[in-house]
Design a protein around this motif. Structure first.
Motif, mmCIF file in Angstrom:
data_model
loop_
_atom_site.group_PDB
_atom_site.id
_atom_site.type_symbol
_atom_site.label_atom_id
_atom_site.label_comp_id
_atom_site.label_asym_id
_atom_site.label_seq_id
_atom_site.Cartn_x
_atom_site.Cartn_y
_atom_site.Cartn_z
ATOM 1 N N LEU A 48 -110.347 -15.615 -58.841
ATOM 2 C CA LEU A 48 -109.534 -15.302 -60.016
ATOM 3 C C LEU A 48 -110.082 -16.008 -61.256
ATOM 4 N N ASP A 49 -109.663 -15.533 -62.415
ATOM 5 C CA ASP A 49 -109.894 -16.252 -63.666
ATOM 6 C C ASP A 49 -108.893 -17.408 -63.665
ATOM 7 N N ALA A 50 -109.361 -18.595 -63.296
ATOM 8 C CA ALA A 50 -108.418 -19.688 -63.052
ATOM 9 C C ALA A 50 -108.976 -21.035 -63.475
ATOM 10 N N VAL A 51 -108.064 -21.926 -63.841
ATOM 11 C CA VAL A 51 -108.397 -23.306 -64.160
ATOM 12 C C VAL A 51 -107.349 -24.201 -63.523
ATOM 13 N N VAL A 52 -107.782 -25.355 -63.015
ATOM 14 C CA VAL A 52 -106.882 -26.347 -62.427
ATOM 15 C C VAL A 52 -106.903 -27.583 -63.307
ATOM 16 N N LEU A 53 -105.740 -27.969 -63.810
ATOM 17 C CA LEU A 53 -105.612 -29.193 -64.603
ATOM 18 C C LEU A 53 -105.163 -30.320 -63.684
ATOM 19 N N ARG A 54 -106.045 -31.284 -63.460
ATOM 20 C CA ARG A 54 -105.682 -32.421 -62.619
ATOM 21 C C ARG A 54 -105.018 -33.474 -63.500
ATOM 22 N N VAL A 55 -103.695 -33.480 -63.469
ATOM 23 C CA VAL A 55 -102.893 -34.396 -64.285
ATOM 24 C C VAL A 55 -102.786 -35.733 -63.550
ATOM 25 N N PHE A 56 -103.085 -36.815 -64.250
ATOM 26 C CA PHE A 56 -103.039 -38.123 -63.598
ATOM 27 C C PHE A 56 -101.588 -38.623 -63.488
ATOM 28 N N SER A 57 -101.138 -39.606 -64.185
ATOM 29 C CA SER A 57 -99.779 -40.143 -64.003
ATOM 30 C C SER A 57 -98.920 -39.781 -65.209
ATOM 31 N N PRO A 58 -98.173 -38.666 -65.146
ATOM 32 C CA PRO A 58 -97.384 -38.244 -66.298
ATOM 33 C C PRO A 58 -96.219 -39.187 -66.558
ATOM 34 N N ALA A 59 -95.911 -39.405 -67.823
ATOM 35 C CA ALA A 59 -94.845 -40.324 -68.233
ATOM 36 C C ALA A 59 -94.125 -39.726 -69.431
ATOM 37 N N GLY A 60 -93.067 -40.409 -69.870
ATOM 38 C CA GLY A 60 -92.332 -39.941 -71.035
ATOM 39 C C GLY A 60 -90.923 -39.510 -70.692
ATOM 40 N N PRO A 61 -90.243 -38.832 -71.617
ATOM 41 C CA PRO A 61 -88.851 -38.425 -71.367
ATOM 42 C C PRO A 61 -88.757 -37.546 -70.133
ATOM 43 N N GLY A 62 -87.734 -37.802 -69.328
ATOM 44 C CA GLY A 62 -87.553 -37.032 -68.106
ATOM 45 C C GLY A 62 -88.313 -37.566 -66.924
ATOM 46 N N THR A 63 -88.990 -38.721 -67.095
ATOM 47 C CA THR A 63 -89.736 -39.306 -65.982
ATOM 48 C C THR A 63 -88.812 -39.488 -64.778
ATOM 49 N N PRO A 64 -89.192 -38.990 -63.609
ATOM 50 C CA PRO A 64 -88.331 -39.103 -62.421
ATOM 51 C C PRO A 64 -87.990 -40.546 -62.101
ATOM 52 N N ALA A 65 -86.751 -40.772 -61.686
ATOM 53 C CA ALA A 65 -86.296 -42.132 -61.381
ATOM 54 C C ALA A 65 -87.075 -42.738 -60.221
ATOM 55 N N GLY A 66 -87.667 -41.902 -59.360
ATOM 56 C CA GLY A 66 -88.405 -42.417 -58.215
ATOM 57 C C GLY A 66 -89.841 -42.763 -58.507
ATOM 58 N N SER A 67 -90.324 -42.506 -59.725
ATOM 59 C CA SER A 67 -91.703 -42.827 -60.074
ATOM 60 C C SER A 67 -91.812 -44.312 -60.412
ATOM 61 N N PRO A 68 -93.029 -44.884 -60.421
ATOM 62 C CA PRO A 68 -93.160 -46.314 -60.748
ATOM 63 C C PRO A 68 -92.520 -46.710 -62.078
ATOM 64 N N LEU A 69 -92.763 -45.930 -63.142
ATOM 65 C CA LEU A 69 -92.170 -46.273 -64.439
ATOM 66 C C LEU A 69 -90.666 -46.035 -64.432
ATOM 67 N N GLY A 70 -90.221 -45.013 -63.716
ATOM 68 C CA GLY A 70 -88.790 -44.770 -63.592
ATOM 69 C C GLY A 70 -88.096 -45.912 -62.875
ATOM 70 N N ARG A 71 -88.734 -46.451 -61.842
ATOM 71 C CA ARG A 71 -88.154 -47.586 -61.115
ATOM 72 C C ARG A 71 -88.160 -48.849 -61.968
ATOM 73 N N LEU A 72 -89.210 -49.019 -62.763
ATOM 74 C CA LEU A 72 -89.244 -50.158 -63.685
ATOM 75 C C LEU A 72 -88.049 -50.127 -64.631
ATOM 76 N N ALA A 73 -87.818 -48.960 -65.227
ATOM 77 C CA ALA A 73 -86.721 -48.825 -66.190
ATOM 78 C C ALA A 73 -85.377 -49.049 -65.518
ATOM 79 N N GLU A 74 -85.208 -48.544 -64.310
ATOM 80 C CA GLU A 74 -83.933 -48.698 -63.607
ATOM 81 C C GLU A 74 -83.688 -50.158 -63.234
ATOM 82 N N ALA A 75 -84.744 -50.849 -62.775
ATOM 83 C CA ALA A 75 -84.594 -52.268 -62.436
ATOM 84 C C ALA A 75 -84.213 -53.083 -63.671
#
Length: 319
Positions: free
Chosen positions: A147-174
């Motif tokens: 197919l005409d296709a591209v894969v974007l390998r996203v590293f560690s996304p952050a910012g508003p809406g960051t899941p509470a279970g992610s490292p930065l989400g856990r930092l904020a909750e702690a």
């Protein structure tokens, strides 16, 4: 341009949808499992034939797949991250729409890397856990689809809406709990890990650029700079106004989901785990982002302090 967005209600998908809706040249249709989707369809259980009929009816020029699972066992991750992508690829091959596919991959596909190095797209992937394996399998399906296709390998996304279970989400909750209870000391574990954080709004810009480009293959999306979680915690404390002391636990980090802000009393008696880092990436990860610059004209704009400020704003609302 007609765009079909899969996974519009996810962490990345929500911002991709916002970005596309702001483009007057885009006619957006959202497909997903939730009631808020324009069309309800479960990629993990739906047939390629059913999806093909929908593609032929809507006739999109671009299909963006932001759907997937980050948690669960190997079977669940395979269903949502690999089987689902196989369904998308097969449906696009059968359809007469000729749509371009933009697939959201992840940095976990690479696995651990040498400290101090930047990982380029031609690095040999060696995922260190089932999540990375399931996403790498999806990437290989896309690249081998014709197919005409591209894969974007996203590293560690952050910012508003960051899941509470992610490292930065856990930092904020702690930190939120410490401030709520008036604790003058915050003990955290696993802060030696270094990750390449990229704001989710910058990720959305990259997806938009990829949908308009002719680029194919794999393209890394990251900041190009590894940051210690310890340093991120210090920045978060500053933006939160937390005046207490930050102490790192002396015990070696186990899975961040157990260590970060939730020290276990029985740490010394916990048996070794198969994947010492939940994302399977070891102690260091940093993206080489030159391809995104050269082929998409994309550079990250939002710094980590702004991302952390937005993460804290959401956490503070729970106080």
């Amino acid at each position: 341009m007609r765009v079909l967005l899969i996974g519009a209600n996810g962490f990345i998908g929500r911002f991709v949808a916002d970005r596309l809706l702001a483009d007057p040249a885009v006619q957006l249709t959202a497909l997903g499992r939730g009631d808020d989707a324009d069309v309800r369809f479960d990629l993990a259980t739906g047939s390629p034939g059913a999806l093909t009929r929908f593609l032929d009816a809507v006739h999109p020029g671009v299909v963006i797949n932001c759907a997937g699972a980050t948690r669960g066992g190997a079977r669940e991750l395979t269903r949502h991250n690999t089987v689902a992508v196989a369904t998308v690829c097969e449906a696009l091959r059968r359809s007469g729409c000729g749509a371009r596919l933009v697939q959201i991959g992840c940095g976990s596909e690479y696995g651990p890397s040498q400290p101090g190095s930047s990982t380029p797209e031609d690095a040999v992937p060696r995922p260190g856990g089932p999540y990375g394996v399931s996403k790498l399998a999806a990437t290989e399906l896309v690249l081998g689809s014709g197919l005409d296709a591209v894969v974007l390998r996203v590293f560690s996304p952050a910012g508003p809406g960051t899941p509470a279970g992610s490292p930065l989400g856990r930092l904020a909750e702690a930190m939120r709990r410490a401030m709520q209870s008036g604790d003058g000391e915050l003990k955290l574990g696993g802060l030696g890990v270094q990750r390449d954080f990229v704001d989710v709004r910058d990720v959305a810009r990259a997806v938009h650029a990829a949908s308009l480009s002719a680029a194919q293959g794999v393209i890394n999306i990251g900041s190009g700079r590894a940051v210690r979680l310890r340093d991120a915690a210090a920045v978060l404390a500053r933006v939160a106004g937390y005046g207490g002391a930050l102490h790192e636990l002396d015990a070696p980090p186990g899975p961040l989901r157990a260590a970060l802000g939730h020290p276990r009393a029985d740490t010394d008696h916990t048996p070794p785990v198969a994947y010492p880092y939940p994302d399977g990436c070891g102690s260091w990860q940093q993206a080489d982002v030159r391809t995104a610059r050269d082929r998409l004209g994309w550079r990250p704009r939002i710094n980590l302090e702004e991302s952390l400020a937005d993460i804290w704003m959401e956490a503070a609302c729970r106080i």
